[in-house]
Design a protein around this motif. Structure first.
Motif, PDB file in Angstrom:
ATOM      1  N   TYR A 167       0.859  -1.190   0.000  1.00  0.00           N
ATOM      2  CA  TYR A 167       0.000   0.000   0.000  1.00  0.00           C
ATOM      3  C   TYR A 167       0.890   1.233   0.000  1.00  0.00           C
ATOM      4  O   TYR A 167       1.854   1.317   0.762  1.00  0.00           O
ATOM      5  CB  TYR A 167      -0.892  -0.024   1.240  1.00  0.00           C
ATOM      6  CG  TYR A 167      -1.725   1.215   1.459  1.00  0.00           C
ATOM      7  CD1 TYR A 167      -1.280   2.229   2.294  1.00  0.00           C
ATOM      8  CD2 TYR A 167      -2.957   1.365   0.839  1.00  0.00           C
ATOM      9  CE1 TYR A 167      -2.047   3.373   2.513  1.00  0.00           C
ATOM     10  CE2 TYR A 167      -3.729   2.505   1.055  1.00  0.00           C
ATOM     11  CZ  TYR A 167      -3.272   3.494   1.891  1.00  0.00           C
ATOM     12  OH  TYR A 167      -4.033   4.617   2.101  1.00  0.00           O
ATOM     13  N   VAL A 222      -6.215   3.661  -6.069  1.00  0.00           N
ATOM     14  CA  VAL A 222      -7.400   3.913  -5.242  1.00  0.00           C
ATOM     15  C   VAL A 222      -7.591   5.419  -5.162  1.00  0.00           C
ATOM     16  O   VAL A 222      -6.704   6.139  -4.721  1.00  0.00           O
ATOM     17  CB  VAL A 222      -7.219   3.373  -3.805  1.00  0.00           C
ATOM     18  CG1 VAL A 222      -8.481   3.597  -3.003  1.00  0.00           C
ATOM     19  CG2 VAL A 222      -6.853   1.909  -3.828  1.00  0.00           C
ATOM     20  N   ALA A 223      -8.725   5.900  -5.638  1.00  0.00           N
ATOM     21  CA  ALA A 223      -9.072   7.304  -5.436  1.00  0.00           C
ATOM     22  C   ALA A 223     -10.135   7.306  -4.332  1.00  0.00           C
ATOM     23  O   ALA A 223      -9.830   7.294  -3.174  1.00  0.00           O
ATOM     24  CB  ALA A 223      -9.548   7.965  -6.713  1.00  0.00           C
ATOM     25  N   GLY A 224     -11.415   7.233  -4.712  1.00  0.00           N
ATOM     26  CA  GLY A 224     -12.455   7.093  -3.700  1.00  0.00           C
ATOM     27  C   GLY A 224     -12.626   5.638  -3.289  1.00  0.00           C
ATOM     28  O   GLY A 224     -13.019   5.323  -2.173  1.00  0.00           O
ATOM     29  N   GLY A 225     -12.339   4.738  -4.238  1.00  0.00           N
ATOM     30  CA  GLY A 225     -12.466   3.319  -3.957  1.00  0.00           C
ATOM     31  C   GLY A 225     -13.895   2.798  -4.021  1.00  0.00           C
ATOM     32  O   GLY A 225     -14.146   1.629  -3.732  1.00  0.00           O
ATOM     33  N   GLN A 226     -14.853   3.640  -4.431  1.00  0.00           N
ATOM     34  CA  GLN A 226     -16.257   3.226  -4.387  1.00  0.00           C
ATOM     35  C   GLN A 226     -16.581   2.180  -5.447  1.00  0.00           C
ATOM     36  O   GLN A 226     -17.569   1.451  -5.335  1.00  0.00           O
ATOM     37  CB  GLN A 226     -17.188   4.438  -4.535  1.00  0.00           C
ATOM     38  CG  GLN A 226     -16.955   5.505  -3.472  1.00  0.00           C
ATOM     39  CD  GLN A 226     -17.193   4.986  -2.062  1.00  0.00           C
ATOM     40  OE1 GLN A 226     -18.310   4.921  -1.589  1.00  0.00           O
ATOM     41  NE2 GLN A 226     -16.118   4.576  -1.374  1.00  0.00           N
ATOM     42  N   LEU A 230      -1.823  -1.452  -3.779  1.00  0.00           N
ATOM     43  CA  LEU A 230      -2.800  -0.378  -3.924  1.00  0.00           C
ATOM     44  C   LEU A 230      -2.073   0.953  -3.795  1.00  0.00           C
ATOM     45  O   LEU A 230      -1.256   1.133  -2.899  1.00  0.00           O
ATOM     46  CB  LEU A 230      -3.867  -0.469  -2.826  1.00  0.00           C
ATOM     47  CG  LEU A 230      -4.760  -1.705  -2.852  1.00  0.00           C
ATOM     48  CD1 LEU A 230      -5.707  -1.688  -1.662  1.00  0.00           C
ATOM     49  CD2 LEU A 230      -5.545  -1.784  -4.149  1.00  0.00           C
ATOM     50  N   THR A 261     -13.277  -1.002  -4.278  1.00  0.00           N
ATOM     51  CA  THR A 261     -13.387  -1.795  -3.065  1.00  0.00           C
ATOM     52  C   THR A 261     -14.390  -2.939  -3.191  1.00  0.00           C
ATOM     53  O   THR A 261     -14.114  -4.049  -2.714  1.00  0.00           O
ATOM     54  CB  THR A 261     -13.679  -0.875  -1.852  1.00  0.00           C
ATOM     55  OG1 THR A 261     -12.624   0.076  -1.766  1.00  0.00           O
ATOM     56  CG2 THR A 261     -13.765  -1.641  -0.561  1.00  0.00           C
ATOM     57  N   TYR A 304       0.111  -2.223   7.717  1.00  0.00           N
ATOM     58  CA  TYR A 304       0.504  -0.813   7.798  1.00  0.00           C
ATOM     59  C   TYR A 304      -0.143  -0.159   9.010  1.00  0.00           C
ATOM     60  O   TYR A 304      -1.192  -0.590   9.496  1.00  0.00           O
ATOM     61  CB  TYR A 304       0.089  -0.071   6.517  1.00  0.00           C
ATOM     62  CG  TYR A 304       0.811  -0.538   5.293  1.00  0.00           C
ATOM     63  CD1 TYR A 304       0.389  -1.662   4.608  1.00  0.00           C
ATOM     64  CD2 TYR A 304       1.945   0.140   4.832  1.00  0.00           C
ATOM     65  CE1 TYR A 304       1.064  -2.111   3.491  1.00  0.00           C
ATOM     66  CE2 TYR A 304       2.620  -0.292   3.710  1.00  0.00           C
ATOM     67  CZ  TYR A 304       2.180  -1.429   3.048  1.00  0.00           C
ATOM     68  OH  TYR A 304       2.861  -1.868   1.935  1.00  0.00           O
ATOM     69  N   GLN A 329      -7.589   4.238   4.154  1.00  0.00           N
ATOM     70  CA  GLN A 329      -8.056   5.497   3.570  1.00  0.00           C
ATOM     71  C   GLN A 329      -8.466   6.476   4.669  1.00  0.00           C
ATOM     72  O   GLN A 329      -8.518   7.683   4.455  1.00  0.00           O
ATOM     73  CB  GLN A 329      -9.263   5.268   2.648  1.00  0.00           C
ATOM     74  CG  GLN A 329      -8.940   4.650   1.312  1.00  0.00           C
ATOM     75  CD  GLN A 329     -10.184   4.441   0.463  1.00  0.00           C
ATOM     76  OE1 GLN A 329     -10.996   3.553   0.732  1.00  0.00           O
ATOM     77  NE2 GLN A 329     -10.352   5.247  -0.554  1.00  0.00           N
ATOM     78  N   GLU A 355       0.963   5.771  -0.474  1.00  0.00           N
ATOM     79  CA  GLU A 355       0.238   7.045  -0.532  1.00  0.00           C
ATOM     80  C   GLU A 355       1.151   8.120  -1.116  1.00  0.00           C
ATOM     81  O   GLU A 355       1.707   8.943  -0.389  1.00  0.00           O
ATOM     82  CB  GLU A 355      -0.208   7.468   0.875  1.00  0.00           C
ATOM     83  CG  GLU A 355      -1.414   6.704   1.369  1.00  0.00           C
ATOM     84  CD  GLU A 355      -1.922   7.230   2.708  1.00  0.00           C
ATOM     85  OE1 GLU A 355      -1.317   8.159   3.265  1.00  0.00           O
ATOM     86  OE2 GLU A 355      -2.932   6.698   3.194  1.00  0.00           O
ATOM     87  N   ASN A 377      -2.929   4.704  -3.169  1.00  0.00           N
ATOM     88  CA  ASN A 377      -3.956   5.660  -2.764  1.00  0.00           C
ATOM     89  C   ASN A 377      -3.502   7.049  -3.176  1.00  0.00           C
ATOM     90  O   ASN A 377      -2.540   7.590  -2.629  1.00  0.00           O
ATOM     91  CB  ASN A 377      -4.157   5.570  -1.239  1.00  0.00           C
ATOM     92  CG  ASN A 377      -5.234   6.541  -0.748  1.00  0.00           C
ATOM     93  OD1 ASN A 377      -5.685   7.418  -1.477  1.00  0.00           O
ATOM     94  ND2 ASN A 377      -5.623   6.386   0.504  1.00  0.00           N
TER      95      ASN A 377
END
Lengths: 287, 153
Positions: free
Chosen positions: A3, A25-29, A45, A32, B3, B67, A5, A47
């Motif tokens: 992961y 992954v932006a919003g992940g809607q 991933l 996910t 993480y 997130q 960022e 983000n």
């Protein structure tokens, strides 16, 4: 699964180059649910929501409307700038999903996920939008016209190391009216059929100088109904021409029968929604 | 790989170690014991998992825990002030806006998120805010009444 960022576009592109099995992954809607259903198992991933440079809504006379990829559907829904410059996007955003999804989901994510039933691609196609993408070795952006962006079910023209950064909507030349219509089983559900129409009227005689009719959920990608558009172009339009365009759009669509609706019913929906969208777009252009 | 996750939930700070695919809902229910948020459909359609993340209503089953790193979460457990119920909770009781209660935490939090940004919503605006929260029992009438009753003026 790893992961990351990244804080900048360059960092994100470097990661995409290093990890060929990565998913953004932006919003992940949309992502996910796929992860939860084990339909995909990415090696990592990425983000990108910390990349502040990708969240903006700007307008200028030259380039038109410029929307950063991380702009949420909620921001688009609530933006006075978009309401005044590009009302059809507001209209589309208001009936997309629900508040929770709109709070987090992004317009860039919707385009990259490339679900053929999605709403933003159809609205943007009726506006002749351009999609800007960046890769790690590029100094500038590669610009992909939206008509070329969607290549198949859930597939886009993005190369594996590219990041979608911006959606740009050029200013119309003339009086413009746009409309978005959607039919779903219940309100705000995924579209059974969605249609967006953008009409530009010539300055002098008010004939239609440009028309874009975009259909969604009736092919492997959103499509332009080009034969329908021909029925309206360079015309001062009457009910007969609109009916002919609606009929042509219905014939150009390639819907698939499913558990809820037959192919015939979906074709009928295309005809009805196209007629309604043309009428509304015309009315708005004449204002 | 796991993480670090730093989360403030109902005013309390937590530091956890989680894999990237763990959802916020799983963390809240299984790691923190806050079972007010429910798993209804697990596909992000029903809204029983709704919580408030940095002031916005979200479906926690569609949010990867990472997130939410560095953010503030409000769950239904954080709404009351000790024994003092939040006006929305009182209104739901007074108006009989619950039957089985499964959708209720999500409904109340969606309503709170609405009222936090819109002090005087119309009925249409209330219904719009609840589009993402499905109720099998009530038919929504009492829910909308209860929320309207808390709107003053």
């Amino acid at each position: 699964m790893k992961y990351f960022e990244p804080k900048t576009i360059a960092e994100a592109c470097a990661l995409l180059t290093k990890y060929t099995g990565a998913k953004i992954v932006a919003g992940g809607q949309s992502l996910t649910p796929l992860l939860k259903q084990r339909l995909i198992e990415p090696e990592c991933l990425i983000n990108i929501k910390k990349i502040a440079a990708l969240n903006y809504i700007e307008y200028d006379e030259g380039a038109g409307l410029q929307i950063g990829a991380l702009t949420t559907h909620r921001q688009i829904e609530k933006s006075p700038l978009i309401e005044s410059q590009c009302g059809v996007l507001s209209e589309m955003a208001k009936v997309l999903g629900d508040v929770q999804v709109r709070n987090v989901g992004t317009i860039g994510g919707s385009l990259c996920h490339a679900d053929p039933v999605a709403d933003p691609p159809v609205a943007l196609m009726s506006l002749g939008a351009n999609v800007n993408v960046k890769a790690v070795n590029s100094d500038g952006s590669r610009i992909i016209p939206i008509d070329e962006f969607f290549t198949d079910y859930f597939e886009t023209a993005l190369q594996p190391d590219e990041l979608l950064t911006e959606i740009q909507i050029p200013n119309p030349e003339g009086r413009f009216g746009g409309a978005f219509k959607k039919y779903s089983v219940y309100e705000r559900d995924l579209a059974v059929v969605n249609v967006a129409v953008g009409i530009t009227l010539a300055a002098g005689n008010g004939d239609i100088s440009d028309v874009k009719i975009a259909l969604g959920a009736v092919a492997s990608t959103p499509i332009r109904a080009k034969m329908a558009e021909e029925k309206l172009l360079s015309k001062s339009v009457d009910a007969e021409a609109i009916a002919a365009a609606a009929q042509a759009a219905s014939e150009e669509s390639q819907p698939v029968s499913d558990i809820t609706f037959s192919e015939d019913y979906k074709r009928e929906l295309v005809s009805v929604l196209t007629r309604q969208a043309i009428e509304t777009a015309l009315e708005r252009a004449k204002r | 790989m796991d993480y670090e996750l730093n989360l403030t939930v109902n005013g309390e700070y937590y530091r956890l170690i989680v894999p990237p695919y763990r959802t916020l809902l799983e963390v809240l229910r299984e790691d923190l014991g806050l079972t007010g948020a429910k798993s209804g459909c697990s596909t992000g359609k029903c809204g029983a998992c709704t919580v408030i993340l940095d002031g916005k209503s979200v479906k926690s089953c569609l949010i990867l825990a990472l997130q939410a790193n560095g953010k503030e979460v409000l769950t239904i457990e954080g709404l009351a002030n000790g024994d003092k119920l939040h006006p929305l909770q009182k209104a739901f009781i007074e108006h009989g806006a619950m039957q089985c209660g499964y959708c209720t935490p999500g409904m109340i939090l969606s309503a709170k998120a609405l009222l936090d940004e819109n002090l005087h919503p119309t009925e249409d605006e209330i219904r719009d805010a609840l589009v993402g929260n499905i109720c099998r029992c009530t038919g929504y009438v009492k829910i909308v009444e209860a929320i309207s009753a808390t709107v003053s003026g």
